[in-house]
Design an enzyme around this catalytic site. Structure first.
Site, short mmCIF file in Angstrom:
data_model
loop_
_atom_site.label_atom_id
_atom_site.label_comp_id
_atom_site.label_asym_id
_atom_site.label_seq_id
_atom_site.Cartn_x
_atom_site.Cartn_y
_atom_site.Cartn_z
N SER A 237 26.30 -5.24 80.57
CA SER A 237 26.68 -6.23 81.58
C SER A 237 28.06 -6.79 81.29
O SER A 237 28.49 -6.86 80.14
CB SER A 237 25.68 -7.40 81.57
OG SER A 237 25.86 -8.19 80.40
N ASP A 238 28.78 -7.17 82.34
CA ASP A 238 29.91 -8.04 82.11
C ASP A 238 29.35 -9.34 81.53
O ASP A 238 28.16 -9.66 81.70
CB ASP A 238 30.67 -8.32 83.41
CG ASP A 238 32.13 -8.71 83.18
OD1 ASP A 238 32.45 -9.13 82.05
OD2 ASP A 238 32.94 -8.60 84.11
N TRP A 239 30.18 -10.08 80.84
CA TRP A 239 29.68 -11.22 80.07
C TRP A 239 29.07 -12.28 80.98
O TRP A 239 29.72 -12.77 81.90
CB TRP A 239 30.82 -11.78 79.23
CG TRP A 239 30.85 -11.22 77.83
CD1 TRP A 239 30.97 -11.94 76.67
CD2 TRP A 239 30.74 -9.85 77.41
NE1 TRP A 239 30.93 -11.09 75.58
CE2 TRP A 239 30.79 -9.81 76.00
CE3 TRP A 239 30.58 -8.65 78.09
CZ2 TRP A 239 30.70 -8.63 75.26
CZ3 TRP A 239 30.50 -7.47 77.36
CH2 TRP A 239 30.55 -7.47 75.97
#
Length: 827
Positions: A237-239
């Site tokens: 995931s993106d953060w």
């Protein structure tokens, strides 16, 4: 491009056996823990199977490491737009190898790069971190970069899959993209990189596509990425992008970052036990994470994909940064001034040089946000030009106009340190700072525990380089007490309600007062920051800044000084730039004008000296209303740490400006056929379909300032013949194109030959490119394959690919607006 190295079948099979053996020894809790970040940048170690902690780091122009600190500086390469402007996948591969070397130095296994989203609108605030408006060029440069990083045994996460082409409400926006545009444009770079470079990771974007958030998008992640393309790596995931436990796992998300608070880990184990998701899905995700660990050498008992002895090493970061910055320079305009074009300049015959602009002295070398790193040095344009001229050559600097419309972090003249203390005032630890910005995300300085942390003080000395009323300020969220030379300028809270949580956390700049200081006389400065007690953060984080601005001067006086300097010089070099508050992660641009009075500065200088060269430091297009009034325009992008050295190489002719535009530059924002980044009820509709970039400009009544692929060199080229031979479907080749070129100038040079497919009914498209070099009078052949996949269209009715129908023409061009030869493309 050199093919990706085939992983030895025996070694790959051995890694797979080790992965299966490790997976078989893990219980449910261990497997779900493996899928959740342990902290901001790492996955947990599992000693029972010999798994070391996997460390990730931001890129793409450098390797931050676990901590963003000047105590561990990073090589700062030019922006990705600059890398794409070189139109050279092998150069991108060399950049990737350097970054792999940097990653090993910092103990990093996975680099969070490259960004291969497209320049759909010129207003995209993060375009400097992506490559191009064109999917073919983006895919080729991205594949080169990935190959280089993985040549060094370091993983990548190709990002942001998919549709993160703007920053406005990026966490929640639903991008409505038609199937044809999605396939032919936005997915295409990812598809090419998967096919050509076999990346070990992909990052899922924050946004939704057609109603489904990308961290849960089963159709695109499991169906297209893994199913159709055969991707066997991890999806991270993106953060803070993962929102649901069951939805993310079913949607194909393997790793939820960062930790320790995530939708995986304990929450995922509980979901399995409650029957909400199948453990087989956990096993599949854990298997992919273990495979990544094996590839990067973090799983004991099995060979890494690249042995230590086979990793590229000994790469000179300064030299490569300088070479890349010079190669990326795009010469947009070069008029005859006297008997010859203005550029290149003769360093021995320069009768005085006026160097003008705030960005000439304080180099703008990086875009804002997660792409920032701390280099151990930066060569400013002013210093680079001075160093390249003979001793005693007259060089006069004039500020002219400052692009900064807000105070920035304290920089020149400051010697600072950050000191962390607990509520009782006991010092916990600290570190030196290169400037006034503190940014601790996840990892804190040695000895500092977030649970004990109460205040952080930035303190030190400031030696002014000019006398007068210096301006000071603060940026951040929490309490602040600002003291300069014994005088308290501010004591109170500060907060920001920005819609983007990252922007809200770091806050907006606030000017707090002025202090009269004498040139060269040091004073003590202190900014005491009290952490906000009511701010709940998912990871330990401290972010705030001590701000400073030079004494304000009469803008008219500054402009007059610049005009006088230009009039007295043989040549004037004006450096203009955007700022971090214009181009950065977290927000989109509102216009394309240069900030401050820089346009007026250029116009006045050009009126005073016809030998005016304008150097543009920006990561994406800006308006240049003065472009027809100056002698030369050189686009240097965000050129990285060797900015000034590379600029001198190009201006004085040691290197040719070999770059070509990877994105169309409009004369005015109003002319851009696609520009909207604002939402309507949470939705951004990509109504233009497959018509973005040069494809859209060809349907527009407006003419851009500079077209896609444009760029001048220091010589001239004649395109003498084009032949197109049938290819082989067996190796995916539609045709092989050959162009014979002659260098008709008086200098050696490099030409980027671009090939476009034109038909009666479909958008024109770049299908191949290559570069050639030749000396004066020499001929050289450019030969490239045209791949079958580049000449296909997505049939929405049939739900699949089909060949472009009707007569097809292959054009050999200097740019999309300068076609030199054309020939039929075989059916």
């Amino acid at each position: 491009m050199t093919p990706h190295p085939p992983y030895a079948l025996g070694a790959e099979a051995e890694r797979e056996r080790a992965v299966e053996a490790a997976l078989g020894r893990l219980d449910l809790d261990a497997k779900t823990r493996l899928l959740a970040g342990r902290d901001m940048w790492t996955l947990p170690a599992l000693g029972c199977v010999g798994l070391a902690p996997l460390v990730m780091s931001d890129g793409p122009v450098g390797v931050r490491g676990r901590r963003w600190t000047p105590a561990d500086p990073s090589v700062a390469l030019p922006s990705p737009t600059a890398l794409a402007a070189a139109w050279d996948p092998e150069l991108a591969r060399r950049a990737g190898r350097l970054l792999a070397q940097e990653a090993h130095r910092k103990g990093v296994h996975v680099l969070l790069a490259p960004t291969v989203n497209l320049h759909r609108s010129p207003l995209g605030g993060r375009h400097f971190e992506a490559y191009s408006e064109d999917p073919h060029l983006t895919g080729a440069i991205g594949a080169g970069y990935v190959l280089g990083v993985q040549d060094g045994g370091v993983g990548v996460t190709v990002k942001h899959f998919v549709g993160n082409d703007a920053e406005t409400e990026r966490f929640t926006v639903d991008n409505r993209i038609g199937e044809r545009a999605l396939r032919e444009l936005y997915l295409a770079p990812f598809e090419a990189i998967v096919a050509d470079a076999r990346p070990w990771g992909v990052m899922a974007a924050y946004n939704a596509v057609n109603g489904v958030t990308m961290t849960e998008h089963d159709a695109l992640v499991n169906g297209v990425l893994r199913g159709e393309w055969g991707f066997d790596g991890v999806v991270v995931s993106d953060w803070f992008a993962a929102r649901s436990t069951a939805g993310a796992l079913r949607g194909g998300l393997d790793i939820a970052m960062p930790g320790p608070v995530t939708v995986y880990g304990e929450a995922l184990a509980a979901a399995v036990r409650a029957g909400e998701v199948e453990e087989a899905l956990v096993d599949a995700a854990a298997r992919r994470v273990l495979r990544l660990a094996a590839r990067v050498g973090a799983l004991s008992g099995t060979p890494a994909a690249v042995a230590v002895a086979d990793r590229p090493a000994g790469i000179d970061g300064d030299a490569l940064a300088r070479e890349l910055a010079a190669r990326a320079c795009v010469l947009l305009r070069n008029e005859v001034r006297g008997p010859e074009p203005l550029l290149p300049l003769d360093p021995a015959g320069t009768g005085g040089l006026a160097v003008i602009g705030a960005a000439a002295r304080e180099a703008r070398v990086l875009g804002g946000g997660s792409a920032q790193v701390f280099p151990d040095h930066v060569v400013s344009p002013l210093d680079g030009l001075r160093a390249a001229l003979p001793p005693g050559a007259p060089v006069h600097f004039a500020l002219g106009a400052d692009p900064a419309e807000e105070l920035g972090p304290a920089a020149a003249g400051f010697t600072l340190r950050a000191v962390a203390r607990d509520a009782a005032g006991r010092e916990l630890g600290g570190e030196p700072l290169p400037g006034g910005q503190v940014q601790w995300l996840g990892d804190l300085p040695e000895g500092v525990r977030y649970e004990e942390l109460h205040t952080v003080e930035v303190r030190g000395r400031f030696v002014p380089r000019t006398g007068g009323a210096h301006r000071f300020g603060t940026r951040g969220t929490g309490g602040f007490r600002l003291t300069v030379a014994g005088r308290v300028l501010h004591d109170g809270p500060q907060a920001d309600d920005h819609a983007d949580p990252f922007e809200a956390f770091f806050g907006v700049p606030a000017e707090r007062g002025t202090v009269d200081l004498a040139e060269g006389e040091p004073v003590e400065v202190s900014l005491l920051h009290t952490l906000p007690g009511n701010l709940e953060l998912p990871v330990p984080a401290v972010g705030f800044s001590l701000l400073h601005g030079e004494p304000e001067r009469d803008p008219e006086e500054l402009l007059d000084e610049a005009v006088a300097a230009a009039r007295a010089a043989d040549t004037a070099v004006v450096v203009v730039a955007t700022t971090e508050r214009v181009e950065s992660e977290g927000f989109d641009r509102t216009g394309l004008r240069l900030p401050g009075r820089q346009d007026e500065l250029v116009a006045r200088v050009a009126a005073a000296n016809p030998r005016t060269v304008v150097v543009v430091n920006s990561g994406a297009p800006v308006e240049m209303p003065w472009r027809e009034d100056v002698g030369a325009v050189l686009l240097a992008w965000f050129p990285g740490q060797e900015a000034g050295a590379a600029l001198a190489d190009v201006l004085f002719g040691a290197k040719e400006p070999g770059g070509r535009l990877p994105t169309t530059w409009p004369a005015r924002l109003h002319d851009a056929p696609v520009s909207r980044v604002t939402l309507a009820e949470g939705v951004l509709a990509y109504d233009e379909g497959p018509f973005i970039g040069y494809r859209a400009w060809e349907r527009s009544a407006a003419t851009p300032a500079y077209c896609f692929g444009h760029g001048l060199g220091y010589t001239r080229w004649s395109y003498e013949s084009l032949t197109v031979e049938p290819g082989s479907a067996a190796d995916g080749t539609l045709a092989v194109a050959r162009v014979l070129l002659r260098n008709t100038g008086r200098r050696a040079g490099r030409e980027v030959v671009q090939f476009y497919l034109r038909t009666d009914h479909e958008p024109r498209r770049l299908v191949a490119f290559t570069a050639v070099e030749a000396g004066p009078g020499e001929t050289v052949e450019a030969a490239v394959p045209v791949l079958l996949r580049s000449a296909r269209i997505w049939d929405e009715a049939a739900g699949g690919w089909s060949a472009v129908e009707g007569p097809r023409t292959l054009e050999a061009a200097h740019s999309v607006g300068d076609v030199r030869l054309a020939a039929p493309l075989p059916g």
